[in-house]
Scaffold this active site. Structure first.
Site, PDB file in Angstrom:
ATOM      1  N   GLU A   6       0.836  -1.203   0.000  1.00 16.73           N
ATOM      2  CA  GLU A   6       0.000   0.000   0.000  1.00 16.73           C
ATOM      3  C   GLU A   6       0.872   1.256   0.000  1.00 16.73           C
ATOM      4  OE1 GLU A   6      -1.564   3.429   1.992  1.00 16.73           O
ATOM      5  OE2 GLU A   6      -0.656   1.877   3.231  1.00 16.73           O
ATOM      6  N   ASP A  13       0.550   3.783  -3.175  1.00 13.53           N
ATOM      7  CA  ASP A  13       0.143   5.174  -2.967  1.00 13.53           C
ATOM      8  C   ASP A  13       0.995   6.101  -3.825  1.00 13.53           C
ATOM      9  OD1 ASP A  13      -1.163   7.385  -1.507  1.00 13.53           O
ATOM     10  OD2 ASP A  13       0.804   7.662  -0.608  1.00 13.53           O
ATOM     11  N   ASP A  38      -6.839   1.258   1.102  1.00  8.52           N
ATOM     12  CA  ASP A  38      -5.500   0.689   1.274  1.00  8.52           C
ATOM     13  C   ASP A  38      -5.272  -0.493   0.325  1.00  8.52           C
ATOM     14  OD1 ASP A  38      -4.903   2.513   3.227  1.00  8.52           O
ATOM     15  OD2 ASP A  38      -5.105   1.124   4.911  1.00  8.52           O
ATOM     16  N   GLU A  60      -4.719   0.459  -3.320  1.00 11.04           N
ATOM     17  CA  GLU A  60      -3.357   0.972  -3.484  1.00 11.04           C
ATOM     18  C   GLU A  60      -2.336  -0.161  -3.421  1.00 11.04           C
ATOM     19  OE1 GLU A  60      -3.753   5.580  -1.932  1.00 11.04           O
ATOM     20  OE2 GLU A  60      -2.982   4.082  -0.545  1.00 11.04           O
TER      21      GLU A  60
END
Length: 223
Positions: free
Chosen positions: A44, A48, A116, A119
């Protein structure tokens, strides 16, 4: 054994992900409540950044707005709210691996967890297939938000700040008044006050989103 269920594999490939290293993808859909060595947290973190760069690149190429407006749109596109919306749109929830307790606590519909995991999947796509493949998928999945102009309107907190200044009022004051639920499905309630005008509250899955909601409620009530 880090093996994907056939239905999860079919869903991933049908959505546009390309699976080579299965362990990566198994980790990407695994929540920490499962208590396994590998979960989605590190992926994650990476995803991101992949998402942010992909969206920033698209905005630079397709939007002639100044830096401040581009930043406003970028923040909207990569927000937890938008990520969760994309996750719901592709039917992610049934394929996440979370514990029975986390599921009972509403984890499968948590903006934080859905955001989350989407990502983390982008992080896995980047590691398994390279940046170009990850960027292509981001633009496919985020297309409705990008083409719909999400983030063009002013952020509610910025709008409230400017409204207060324009009406010779003190700056808005935000206060966390309640936090409930377990960490993976927490709910935050924030109250915003403007001296000698009034107050409003907002509740959401993160403190930032609750502040945003409170500001929006305030503007609808007093603006």
């Amino acid at each position: 054994m880090s093996a994907l269920k056939p239905e999860a594999r079919d869903w991933l490939t049908g959505t546009g992900f390309t699976i080579k290293d299965e362990a990566l993808w198994f980790a990407a859909i695994t929540h920490g409540s499962m208590g396994e060595k590998q979960d989605y947290e590190r992926l994650e973190f990476l995803g991101d950044r992949v998402l942010g760069l992909s969206i920033a690149d698209w905005l630079y190429a397709h939007d002639s707005a100044p830096e401040g407006k581009l930043a406003q749109r970028l923040n909207a596109m990569v927000s937890r709210e938008t990520c969760a919306q994309v996750a719901r749109g592709i039917g992610l929830a049934p394929h996440m691996r979370i514990s029975k307790q986390a599921n009972a606590d509403g984890g499968r519909d948590s903006d934080n967890i859905l955001g989350d995991v989407i990502e983390a999947l982008l992080g896995a796509q980047f590691l398994d297939n390279g940046f170009e493949a990850a960027r292509t998928l981001v633009l496919k999945l985020w297309r409705p938000a990008l083409e719909g102009g999400a983030g063009r309107s002013k952020h509610p907190k910025s709008a409230l700040q400017e409204w207060a200044a324009g009406n010779q009022r003190r700056p808005p004051e935000y206060e966390l008044v309640d936090r409930s639920g377990p960490d993976h499905a927490a709910k935050f309630t924030v109250r915003v006050k403007v001296h000698k005008v009034g107050e409003a509250e907002g509740t959401a899955g993160s403190k930032q989103e609750a502040e945003k909601q409170a500001a929006r409620e305030f503007m609808e009530k007093y603006g």
